[in-house]
Write a protein that holds these residues in place. Structure first.
Motif, PDB file in Angstrom:
ATOM      1  N   GLY A   1       0.821  -1.205   0.000  1.00  0.00           N
ATOM      2  CA  GLY A   1       0.000   0.000   0.000  1.00  0.00           C
ATOM      3  C   GLY A   1       0.852   1.250   0.000  1.00  0.00           C
ATOM      4  N   SER A   2       0.215   2.402  -0.109  1.00  0.00           N
ATOM      5  CA  SER A   2       0.941   3.671  -0.140  1.00  0.00           C
ATOM      6  C   SER A   2       1.121   4.259   1.242  1.00  0.00           C
ATOM      7  CB  SER A   2       0.201   4.681  -1.025  1.00  0.00           C
ATOM      8  OG  SER A   2       0.130   4.227  -2.356  1.00  0.00           O
ATOM      9  N   LYS A   3       0.156   4.091   2.104  1.00  0.00           N
ATOM     10  CA  LYS A   3       0.278   4.607   3.463  1.00  0.00           C
ATOM     11  C   LYS A   3      -0.413   3.652   4.425  1.00  0.00           C
ATOM     12  CE  LYS A   3      -3.832   7.562   3.778  1.00  0.00           C
ATOM     13  NZ  LYS A   3      -4.447   7.356   2.472  1.00  0.00           N
ATOM     14  N   GLY A   4       0.117   3.602   5.644  1.00  0.00           N
ATOM     15  CA  GLY A   4      -0.493   2.779   6.685  1.00  0.00           C
ATOM     16  C   GLY A   4      -0.027   1.340   6.721  1.00  0.00           C
ATOM     17  N   LYS A   5       0.824   0.930   5.762  1.00  0.00           N
ATOM     18  CA  LYS A   5       1.193  -0.490   5.748  1.00  0.00           C
ATOM     19  C   LYS A   5       2.069  -0.876   6.934  1.00  0.00           C
ATOM     20  CE  LYS A   5       4.907  -0.030   2.232  1.00  0.00           C
ATOM     21  NZ  LYS A   5       4.822   1.406   1.907  1.00  0.00           N
ATOM     22  N   GLY A   6       2.881   0.059   7.414  1.00  0.00           N
ATOM     23  CA  GLY A   6       3.680  -0.229   8.603  1.00  0.00           C
ATOM     24  C   GLY A   6       2.811  -0.406   9.835  1.00  0.00           C
ATOM     25  N   SER A   7       1.796   0.444   9.969  1.00  0.00           N
ATOM     26  CA  SER A   7       0.888   0.344  11.116  1.00  0.00           C
ATOM     27  C   SER A   7       0.078  -0.948  11.065  1.00  0.00           C
ATOM     28  CB  SER A   7      -0.059   1.551  11.135  1.00  0.00           C
ATOM     29  OG  SER A   7       0.646   2.754  11.325  1.00  0.00           O
ATOM     30  N   VAL A   8      -0.453  -1.284   9.890  1.00  0.00           N
ATOM     31  CA  VAL A   8      -1.230  -2.516   9.751  1.00  0.00           C
ATOM     32  C   VAL A   8      -0.355  -3.729  10.055  1.00  0.00           C
ATOM     33  CG1 VAL A   8      -2.469  -3.994   8.106  1.00  0.00           C
ATOM     34  CG2 VAL A   8      -2.893  -1.528   8.132  1.00  0.00           C
ATOM     35  N   SER A   9       0.875  -3.721   9.557  1.00  0.00           N
ATOM     36  CA  SER A   9       1.794  -4.831   9.821  1.00  0.00           C
ATOM     37  C   SER A   9       2.054  -4.974  11.319  1.00  0.00           C
ATOM     38  CB  SER A   9       3.117  -4.610   9.081  1.00  0.00           C
ATOM     39  OG  SER A   9       2.926  -4.565   7.687  1.00  0.00           O
ATOM     40  N   LYS A  10       2.313  -3.863  11.969  1.00  0.00           N
ATOM     41  CA  LYS A  10       2.583  -3.888  13.411  1.00  0.00           C
ATOM     42  C   LYS A  10       1.378  -4.405  14.186  1.00  0.00           C
ATOM     43  CE  LYS A  10       5.035  -2.535  17.121  1.00  0.00           C
ATOM     44  NZ  LYS A  10       6.417  -2.883  17.418  1.00  0.00           N
ATOM     45  N   MET A  11       0.206  -3.951  13.822  1.00  0.00           N
ATOM     46  CA  MET A  11      -1.013  -4.365  14.520  1.00  0.00           C
ATOM     47  C   MET A  11      -1.259  -5.860  14.350  1.00  0.00           C
ATOM     48  SD  MET A  11      -3.519  -1.174  13.570  1.00  0.00           S
ATOM     49  CE  MET A  11      -3.398   0.422  14.384  1.00  0.00           C
ATOM     50  N   ILE A  12      -1.076  -6.369  13.138  1.00  0.00           N
ATOM     51  CA  ILE A  12      -1.235  -7.809  12.917  1.00  0.00           C
ATOM     52  C   ILE A  12      -0.269  -8.585  13.804  1.00  0.00           C
ATOM     53  CG2 ILE A  12      -0.898  -9.672  11.250  1.00  0.00           C
ATOM     54  CD1 ILE A  12      -1.869  -7.723   9.068  1.00  0.00           C
ATOM     55  N   ALA A  13       0.993  -8.170  13.814  1.00  0.00           N
ATOM     56  CA  ALA A  13       2.003  -8.863  14.613  1.00  0.00           C
ATOM     57  C   ALA A  13       1.654  -8.843  16.099  1.00  0.00           C
ATOM     58  CB  ALA A  13       3.371  -8.234  14.375  1.00  0.00           C
ATOM     59  N   CYS A  14       1.169  -7.703  16.578  1.00  0.00           N
ATOM     60  CA  CYS A  14       0.816  -7.592  18.002  1.00  0.00           C
ATOM     61  C   CYS A  14      -0.366  -8.499  18.354  1.00  0.00           C
ATOM     62  CB  CYS A  14       0.487  -6.141  18.347  1.00  0.00           C
ATOM     63  SG  CYS A  14       1.924  -5.060  18.451  1.00  0.00           S
ATOM     64  N   ILE A  15      -1.337  -8.604  17.457  1.00  0.00           N
ATOM     65  CA  ILE A  15      -2.475  -9.499  17.705  1.00  0.00           C
ATOM     66  C   ILE A  15      -1.998 -10.947  17.755  1.00  0.00           C
ATOM     67  CG2 ILE A  15      -4.656 -10.384  16.795  1.00  0.00           C
ATOM     68  CD1 ILE A  15      -5.073  -7.594  15.500  1.00  0.00           C
ATOM     69  N   LEU A  16      -1.138 -11.327  16.817  1.00  0.00           N
ATOM     70  CA  LEU A  16      -0.640 -12.709  16.783  1.00  0.00           C
ATOM     71  C   LEU A  16       0.131 -13.045  18.056  1.00  0.00           C
ATOM     72  CD1 LEU A  16       0.586 -12.929  13.071  1.00  0.00           C
ATOM     73  CD2 LEU A  16      -1.519 -13.885  14.037  1.00  0.00           C
ATOM     74  N   GLU A  17       0.976 -12.127  18.506  1.00  0.00           N
ATOM     75  CA  GLU A  17       1.738 -12.397  19.732  1.00  0.00           C
ATOM     76  C   GLU A  17       0.831 -12.431  20.956  1.00  0.00           C
ATOM     77  OE1 GLU A  17       5.524 -10.899  20.534  1.00  0.00           O
ATOM     78  OE2 GLU A  17       6.313 -11.716  18.663  1.00  0.00           O
ATOM     79  N   GLU A  18      -0.198 -11.599  20.949  1.00  0.00           N
ATOM     80  CA  GLU A  18      -1.157 -11.627  22.065  1.00  0.00           C
ATOM     81  C   GLU A  18      -1.882 -12.971  22.106  1.00  0.00           C
ATOM     82  OE1 GLU A  18      -2.858 -10.327  25.485  1.00  0.00           O
ATOM     83  OE2 GLU A  18      -1.287  -9.315  24.340  1.00  0.00           O
ATOM     84  N   ALA A  19      -2.015 -13.606  20.936  1.00  0.00           N
ATOM     85  CA  ALA A  19      -2.656 -14.913  20.854  1.00  0.00           C
ATOM     86  C   ALA A  19      -1.717 -16.044  21.250  1.00  0.00           C
ATOM     87  CB  ALA A  19      -3.175 -15.146  19.438  1.00  0.00           C
ATOM     88  N   GLY A  20      -0.481 -15.699  21.624  1.00  0.00           N
ATOM     89  CA  GLY A  20       0.475 -16.701  22.067  1.00  0.00           C
ATOM     90  C   GLY A  20       1.318 -17.286  20.961  1.00  0.00           C
ATOM     91  N   LEU A  21       1.307 -16.639  19.789  1.00  0.00           N
ATOM     92  CA  LEU A  21       2.093 -17.093  18.642  1.00  0.00           C
ATOM     93  C   LEU A  21       3.342 -16.235  18.520  1.00  0.00           C
ATOM     94  CD1 LEU A  21      -0.918 -17.349  16.192  1.00  0.00           C
ATOM     95  CD2 LEU A  21       0.333 -19.305  17.149  1.00  0.00           C
ATOM     96  N   SER A  22       4.498 -16.851  18.373  1.00  0.00           N
ATOM     97  CA  SER A  22       5.706 -16.058  18.144  1.00  0.00           C
ATOM     98  C   SER A  22       5.654 -15.492  16.734  1.00  0.00           C
ATOM     99  CB  SER A  22       6.964 -16.907  18.332  1.00  0.00           C
ATOM    100  OG  SER A  22       7.007 -17.963  17.392  1.00  0.00           O
ATOM    101  N   CYS A  23       6.124 -14.264  16.568  1.00  0.00           N
ATOM    102  CA  CYS A  23       5.932 -13.587  15.289  1.00  0.00           C
ATOM    103  C   CYS A  23       7.168 -12.779  14.914  1.00  0.00           C
ATOM    104  CB  CYS A  23       4.712 -12.660  15.378  1.00  0.00           C
ATOM    105  SG  CYS A  23       4.268 -11.909  13.798  1.00  0.00           S
ATOM    106  N   GLY A  24       7.563 -12.868  13.658  1.00  0.00           N
ATOM    107  CA  GLY A  24       8.598 -12.016  13.107  1.00  0.00           C
ATOM    108  C   GLY A  24       7.962 -10.889  12.327  1.00  0.00           C
ATOM    109  N   LEU A  25       8.493  -9.690  12.473  1.00  0.00           N
ATOM    110  CA  LEU A  25       7.933  -8.504  11.817  1.00  0.00           C
ATOM    111  C   LEU A  25       9.015  -7.821  10.993  1.00  0.00           C
ATOM    112  CD1 LEU A  25       5.657  -6.383  11.431  1.00  0.00           C
ATOM    113  CD2 LEU A  25       6.428  -5.320  13.568  1.00  0.00           C
ATOM    114  N   TYR A  26       8.762  -7.685   9.695  1.00  0.00           N
ATOM    115  CA  TYR A  26       9.719  -7.055   8.778  1.00  0.00           C
ATOM    116  C   TYR A  26       9.091  -5.782   8.231  1.00  0.00           C
ATOM    117  CZ  TYR A  26      12.823  -6.476   4.702  1.00  0.00           C
ATOM    118  OH  TYR A  26      13.713  -5.988   3.766  1.00  0.00           O
ATOM    119  N   THR A  27       9.673  -4.620   8.574  1.00  0.00           N
ATOM    120  CA  THR A  27       9.144  -3.330   8.143  1.00  0.00           C
ATOM    121  C   THR A  27      10.286  -2.416   7.706  1.00  0.00           C
ATOM    122  OG1 THR A  27       9.253  -2.413  10.386  1.00  0.00           O
ATOM    123  CG2 THR A  27       7.184  -3.468   9.751  1.00  0.00           C
ATOM    124  N   SER A  28       9.937  -1.291   7.120  1.00  0.00           N
ATOM    125  CA  SER A  28      10.938  -0.285   6.748  1.00  0.00           C
ATOM    126  C   SER A  28      10.282   1.083   6.666  1.00  0.00           C
ATOM    127  CB  SER A  28      11.584  -0.648   5.395  1.00  0.00           C
ATOM    128  OG  SER A  28      10.610  -0.717   4.370  1.00  0.00           O
TER     129      SER A  28
END
Length: 458
Positions: A55-82
């Motif tokens: 996407g053009s904007k917000g993709k870093g925030s969406v990526s971070k939010m997904i990762a945080c939800i997954l970790e809250e669910a007890g799943l280990s998660c790798g997050l790659y952003t720039s």
């Protein structure tokens, strides 16, 4: 060698390769090189199921939010952003922290000798390996060494030819499309959308954010049909969405008081068993929509995930340089310093909207810089009539910029400003002037400028 030292040496090694972020140029985007590299390393991109976000904007925030939800669910998660703001490891991390030292070091020991052993003639088309291809490969290796349950990959630029586009995700997300990188992605919203749509894959559900025009939506609809998958739009999945700001005031000896902000969101959707209601640390109306998109992406993969997990995950998502309200001991009487890397027309509109909501009666100052390829002629008028002091500069020493173009845009918009090509002088000057006027200082236009300010004040 310490973790930071190992990563620093690795960064120096990376600097020997072509870096588009520092030196943009055409005809360096190909998927065959990253495919060749991944194959050489046993296809580490397939080690964990993943989410892919363009996407053009917000993709870093969406990526971070997904990762945080997954970790809250007890799943280990790798997050790659720039990009990263201060520490290179920000690009390759867990949802909430860096990996242990051994993960980064093990991946470095694996990648460096095997890349250096490549005979140049072996590379597809005889093309050189790029910096971003190597960093993406390094992320794949880090996540494989960490044995993460899931990974979340933010596209670097575009999508179709981005190095991350060798993954086969559980779900794709595409955030709002704007005119950006037009020299490389196309000069219309539809052409740019076509590049972003390149991440869509057969049988992989696509969650697409609300778009500016129906013609952009059509690009994604047609691509999904052509590829053979389902395309869902966030605004169609939402039955109701609302947000409101919550603020608290903390006392500060030097300046009297400081504001702490949160944003309560309420989202209703048929995908949820009940409304999602939580408080975000990320601020702005766009973040409410980003939260909805992240929640829908996770619900698509985990339809039975309890909404309380989603709420707690969203509430933990924090990103530097996204309407970040911070303070500095160097200027103790500067109560409010806001750092926001917004660099597109609409993202800056959202930044200004949030600024006006939170600081209605405040004196406002602006420190602005942008990369040369940004649409500064359309960005400049957004600031008109709001700031009593405007300082223009360059976004650091590595990103290509055009301050003369900035100045002309602000002149054409009828604004008074000062300009300093030396960002190392412009930054302390803007901070000092804001402090002396008891003003709120907004730093925006580029993550690279935000990074320079952070380095200066810390």
């Amino acid at each position: 060698m310490s973790e930071k030292q190992a990563v620093k040496v690795f960064q120096e090694w990376l600097d020997g390769y072509l870096d588009f972020e520092r030196l943009p140029q055409k005809n360096i985007f190909w998927l065959d090189t990253i495919k060749f590299l991944c194959n050489r390393f046993g296809n580490p991109q397939n080690a964990s199921p993943c989410f892919h976000v363009a996407g053009s904007k917000g993709k870093g925030s969406v990526s971070k939010m997904i990762a945080c939800i997954l970790e809250e669910a007890g799943l280990s998660c790798g997050l790659y952003t720039s990009p990263h703001i201060i520490d290179f490891r920000e690009r390759i991390s867990t949802a909430l922290d860096f990996f242990p030292e051994n993960i980064y070091e093990s991946a470095i020991r694996e990648i460096v000798p095997r890349i250096e052993s490549i005979i140049p003639e072996e590379l597809p088309g005889g093309r050189s390996i790029t910096w971003f291809e190597l960093v993406t490969l390094y992320a794949f290796l880090c996540f494989r060494h960490a044995k993460v349950d899931y990974a979340v990959y933010e596209v670097g630029m575009g999508g179709r030819l981005d190095a991350t586009n060798v993954v086969t995700p559980c779900v794709c997300c595409i955030t709002p499309i704007e005119l950006e990188h037009t020299e490389y992605l196309g000069d219309t919203l539809e052409k740019i959308a076509g590049e972003k749509a390149g991440i869509i894959k057969k049988g992989v559900p696509v969650i697409v954010a609300e778009q500016q025009t129906e013609s952009v939506r059509d690009v994604f609809r047609k691509k999904a049909i052509e590829i053979g998958t389902v395309c869902n739009f966030v605004d169609n999945l939402i039955t109701s969405i609302d947000y409101s700001y919550s603020t608290s005031v903390e006392s500060a000896a030097e300046s009297g008081s400081r504001i702490t902000c949160g944003m309560r969101i309420h989202i209703e959707s048929n995908l949820f068993s009940r409304p999602v209601d939580t408080v975000l640390q990320l601020l702005g109306s766009i973040q409410a929509k980003n939260a909805a998109q992240a929640a829908f992406a996770v619900k698509t993969v985990f339809p039975d995930m309890d909404e309380s997990i989603i709420e707690r995950g969203l509430s933990k998502a924090v990103l530097p340089g996204r309407f970040e309200i911070t303070y500095t001991q160097k200027y103790p009487k500067l109560t409010y310093l806001i750092l926001d890397g917004a660099h597109t027309v609409n993202s800056i509109r959202y930044t200004i909207e949030t600024l006006k909501r939170l600081f209605t009666d405040s004196t406002l100052h602006l420190l602005f810089a942008c990369a040369a390829d940004k649409d500064v002629s359309d960005i400049a008028p957004i600031f008109k009539g709001l700031f009593s002091k405007i300082t223009l500069t360059r976004p650091g020493g590595t990103k290509h910029s055009d301050i003369e173009k900035e100045k002309l845009a602000f002149i054409d918009a009828g604004m008074i400003f000062t300009a300093d090509t030396d960002f190392s002088q412009a930054i302390p000057s803007a901070l000092l002037q804001a402090e002396s006027k008891n003003a709120v200082l907004l730093v925006t236009g580029s993550f690279y400028l935000v990074a320079e300010v952070k380095k200066y004040i810390n």
